[in-house]
Design an enzyme around this catalytic site. Structure first.
Site, PDB file in Angstrom:
ATOM      1  CG  HIS A 236      -3.560  -0.404  -6.789  1.00  0.00           C
ATOM      2  ND1 HIS A 236      -3.787   0.004  -5.500  1.00  0.00           N
ATOM      3  CD2 HIS A 236      -3.704  -1.917  -6.293  1.00  0.00           C
ATOM      4  CE1 HIS A 236      -3.981  -0.863  -4.680  1.00  0.00           C
ATOM      5  NE2 HIS A 236      -3.740  -2.035  -5.285  1.00  0.00           N
TER       6      HIS A 236
ATOM      7  NE  ARG B 234      -4.347  -1.326   0.111  1.00  0.00           N
ATOM      8  CZ  ARG B 234      -4.368  -2.363  -0.745  1.00  0.00           C
ATOM      9  NH1 ARG B 234      -3.510  -2.608  -1.418  1.00  0.00           N
ATOM     10  NH2 ARG B 234      -5.279  -3.182  -0.826  1.00  0.00           N
TER      11      ARG B 234
ATOM     12  CD  GLU C 130      -3.412   3.532  -4.789  1.00  0.00           C
ATOM     13  OE1 GLU C 130      -1.929   3.133  -4.837  1.00  0.00           O
ATOM     14  OE2 GLU C 130      -4.167   2.729  -5.207  1.00  0.00           O
TER      15      GLU C 130
ATOM     16  CG  ASP D  11       1.017  -2.098  -8.565  1.00  0.00           C
ATOM     17  OD1 ASP D  11       0.997  -1.649  -9.570  1.00  0.00           O
ATOM     18  OD2 ASP D  11       0.311  -2.591  -7.931  1.00  0.00           O
TER      19      ASP D  11
HETATM   20  P1  NAI Z   1      -1.213 -11.572   4.290  1.00  0.00           P
HETATM   21  O1  NAI Z   1      -2.085 -11.042   5.273  1.00  0.00           O
HETATM   22  O2  NAI Z   1      -1.262 -12.962   4.123  1.00  0.00           O
HETATM   23  O3  NAI Z   1       0.278 -11.224   4.645  1.00  0.00           O
HETATM   24  C1  NAI Z   1       0.756 -10.105   5.634  1.00  0.00           C
HETATM   25  C2  NAI Z   1       1.673 -10.368   6.279  1.00  0.00           C
HETATM   26  O4  NAI Z   1       2.192  -9.076   6.875  1.00  0.00           O
HETATM   27  C3  NAI Z   1       1.442 -11.309   7.487  1.00  0.00           C
HETATM   28  O5  NAI Z   1       2.461 -12.129   7.548  1.00  0.00           O
HETATM   29  C4  NAI Z   1       1.533 -10.234   8.777  1.00  0.00           C
HETATM   30  O6  NAI Z   1       1.941 -11.004   9.923  1.00  0.00           O
HETATM   31  C5  NAI Z   1       2.484  -9.335   8.223  1.00  0.00           C
HETATM   32  N1  NAI Z   1       2.340  -8.030   9.000  1.00  0.00           N
HETATM   33  C6  NAI Z   1       1.474  -7.481   9.375  1.00  0.00           C
HETATM   34  N2  NAI Z   1       1.531  -6.422  10.128  1.00  0.00           N
HETATM   35  C7  NAI Z   1       3.089  -6.289  10.051  1.00  0.00           C
HETATM   36  C8  NAI Z   1       3.998  -5.349  10.809  1.00  0.00           C
HETATM   37  N3  NAI Z   1       3.679  -4.358  11.446  1.00  0.00           N
HETATM   38  N4  NAI Z   1       5.542  -5.608  10.711  1.00  0.00           N
HETATM   39  C9  NAI Z   1       5.810  -6.813   9.960  1.00  0.00           C
HETATM   40  N5  NAI Z   1       4.770  -7.681   9.194  1.00  0.00           N
HETATM   41  C10 NAI Z   1       3.596  -7.540   9.491  1.00  0.00           C
HETATM   42  O7  NAI Z   1      -1.577 -10.472   2.939  1.00  0.00           O
HETATM   43  P2  NAI Z   1      -1.128 -10.854   1.491  1.00  0.00           P
HETATM   44  O8  NAI Z   1      -2.257 -11.405   0.846  1.00  0.00           O
HETATM   45  O9  NAI Z   1       0.315 -11.438   1.614  1.00  0.00           O
HETATM   46  O10 NAI Z   1      -1.124  -9.132   1.035  1.00  0.00           O
HETATM   47  C11 NAI Z   1      -0.111  -8.140   1.684  1.00  0.00           C
HETATM   48  C12 NAI Z   1      -0.551  -6.781   1.203  1.00  0.00           C
HETATM   49  O11 NAI Z   1      -0.666  -6.750  -0.287  1.00  0.00           O
HETATM   50  C13 NAI Z   1      -2.336  -6.445   1.429  1.00  0.00           C
HETATM   51  O12 NAI Z   1      -2.589  -6.137   2.874  1.00  0.00           O
HETATM   52  C14 NAI Z   1      -2.456  -5.640   0.416  1.00  0.00           C
HETATM   53  O13 NAI Z   1      -2.489  -4.243   1.052  1.00  0.00           O
HETATM   54  C15 NAI Z   1      -1.396  -5.589  -0.718  1.00  0.00           C
HETATM   55  N6  NAI Z   1      -1.891  -6.075  -1.820  1.00  0.00           N
HETATM   56  C16 NAI Z   1      -1.732  -5.176  -2.813  1.00  0.00           C
HETATM   57  C17 NAI Z   1      -2.358  -5.689  -4.295  1.00  0.00           C
HETATM   58  C18 NAI Z   1      -1.907  -4.962  -5.483  1.00  0.00           C
HETATM   59  O14 NAI Z   1      -2.620  -5.089  -6.569  1.00  0.00           O
HETATM   60  N7  NAI Z   1      -0.892  -3.962  -5.663  1.00  0.00           N
HETATM   61  C19 NAI Z   1      -3.056  -6.810  -4.348  1.00  0.00           C
HETATM   62  C20 NAI Z   1      -3.481  -7.491  -3.279  1.00  0.00           C
HETATM   63  C21 NAI Z   1      -2.915  -7.287  -2.091  1.00  0.00           C
END
Ligand code: NAI
Length: 342
Positions: free
Chosen positions: A296, A235, A264, A259
């Protein structure tokens, strides 16, 4: 169920209509983003479908609630654009798509790294102008380099695997390290400050929470190696964009692949060609030869769009039938992690 779908583009519509053949909901598509100004369009609909740059804050939710909306089904994994506390107060339930294709996003992050490192955008414009010189296009071998993966959830893990495939050393940081993953993939969890100072490439895959906002600020950038390639598909607000500008202007950063961008909303997903870009930080970012911005689009694969449509419509069906909503998000679930340790 009647569903008002906001911020729809051709690709959303195609995927949702195709998946809806199995569900039979009544879909009404609106092009504008869901905001306070557009929320009245949803009057009389029991459910709305939103996307990442909608502004589903308390004021918008109040208008939705008055119009009879009881469900916000977001077509995204992230839900930082929805005020969950206000939704709960107004008795509006919120569901998301927790996983649709971690490959789509991880592969896009790697695309940004490769394109920046090998100057693909510059090479493409050069040869189209019949300029076949190679000056200024020198990259580095990824094999043997150290890549820092921040956040080893669904997407970060796929990214780590791809980088291991390139022969990179992978350093990981996560609030919840996974020892089995560490052993299996031969990666190493380290404190965030060590990841920042030791990596040649850094890729961000954490959600936006109060604890991760501006986790890459001026101090973090100063700690990074000179020449580091920083990629953000998480993000926008994970990075302090003004601090990023400083690190780019000083030549400290080797490249930035973005991205997502802090501001944005209202810019990405729109065709603003022919208009004057009002965001001075973004305009300046776009002037650097070593910055690559995509709008994005990391999620934008056929597989991901199909999965998003299926899960969104299944969420609406569960709600309609009064079944437990597997993908519901509630205010108390939001991870209010402490500011990431450095
Ligand atoms: P997920 O929930 O599977 O993984 C997130 C990881 O971040 C978890 O392992 C969690 O423990 C860790 N985490 C949370 N807070 C933290 C902190 N303060 N410090 C360190 N680690 C922390 O999520 P996923 O599916 O891997 O997605 C990650 C992010 O990618 C989403 O939250 C979303 O914002 C972004 N995203 C972007 C997309 C795009 O098109 N650019 C599409 C899909 C997701």
């Amino acid at each position: 169920m009647r569903l008002a779908v906001f911020d729809t583009h051709r690709y959303d519509r195609d995927a949702l209509e195709k998946a809806n053949a199995r569900f039979g909901h009544t879909l009404t598509f609106f092009e504008p983003r869901l905001t306070l100004q557009t929320a009245p369009l949803a009057e009389g609909f029991p459910a709305v479908c939103s996307f990442v740059n909608d502004k589903v804050d308390a004021a918008t939710l109040e208008v939705l609630a008055k119009g009879g909306v009881r469900l916000v089904a977001t077509r995204s994994a992230g839900y930082n654009h929805v005020d969950l506390e206000a939704a709960q107060r107004l008795d509006i339930r919120v569901a998301r798509v927790p996983e649709y294709s971690p490959h789509a996003v991880a592969e896009h992050a790697v695309t940004l790294v490769l394109s920046l490192n090998r100057h693909i955008a510059r090479a493409f414009s050069r040869v189209r102008d019949w300029n076949f010189s190679l000056d200024g296009l020198v990259g580095f071998d990824l094999a043997g380099k150290t890549v820092g993966v921040v956040g080893t959830g669904r997407i970060g893990r796929v990214a780590a695997r791809i980088f291991r495939g390139f022969g990179c050393q992978v350093l990981c940081y996560d609030v919840a390290p996974d020892a089995a993953f560490e052993r299996e993939l031969g990666v190493r969890y380290v404190p965030l400050e060590e990841l920042f100072s030791s990596s040649d490439v850094i890729s961000l895959h954490v959600p936006l929470t109060p604890g991760t906002r501006h986790m890459v600020d001026a101090a973090a950038l100063a700690r990074m190696k000179k020449g580091v390639v920083l990629v953000n598909t998480g993000r926008g607000a994970l990075i302090d964009s003004r601090a990023l500008l400083g690190a780019l202007k000083s030549g400290h950063l080797g490249g930035a692949g973005l991205d997502v961008y802090e501001e944005e909303e209202g810019i990405f997903f729109q065709d603003l060609s022919g208009q004057v870009l009002q965001d001075d930080v973004l305009a300046r970012l776009l002037t650097f030869p070593n910055v690559l911005v995509t709008s994005h689009q990391a999620f934008l694969t056929h597989e991901a769009l199909g999965n998003i449509a299926e899960t969104t419509l299944a969420n609406v069906r569960s709600f309609e039938h009064g079944e437990p909503m597997q993908n519901e998000v509630r205010a108390e679930q939001v991870l209010r992690a402490p500011t990431a340790s450095r």
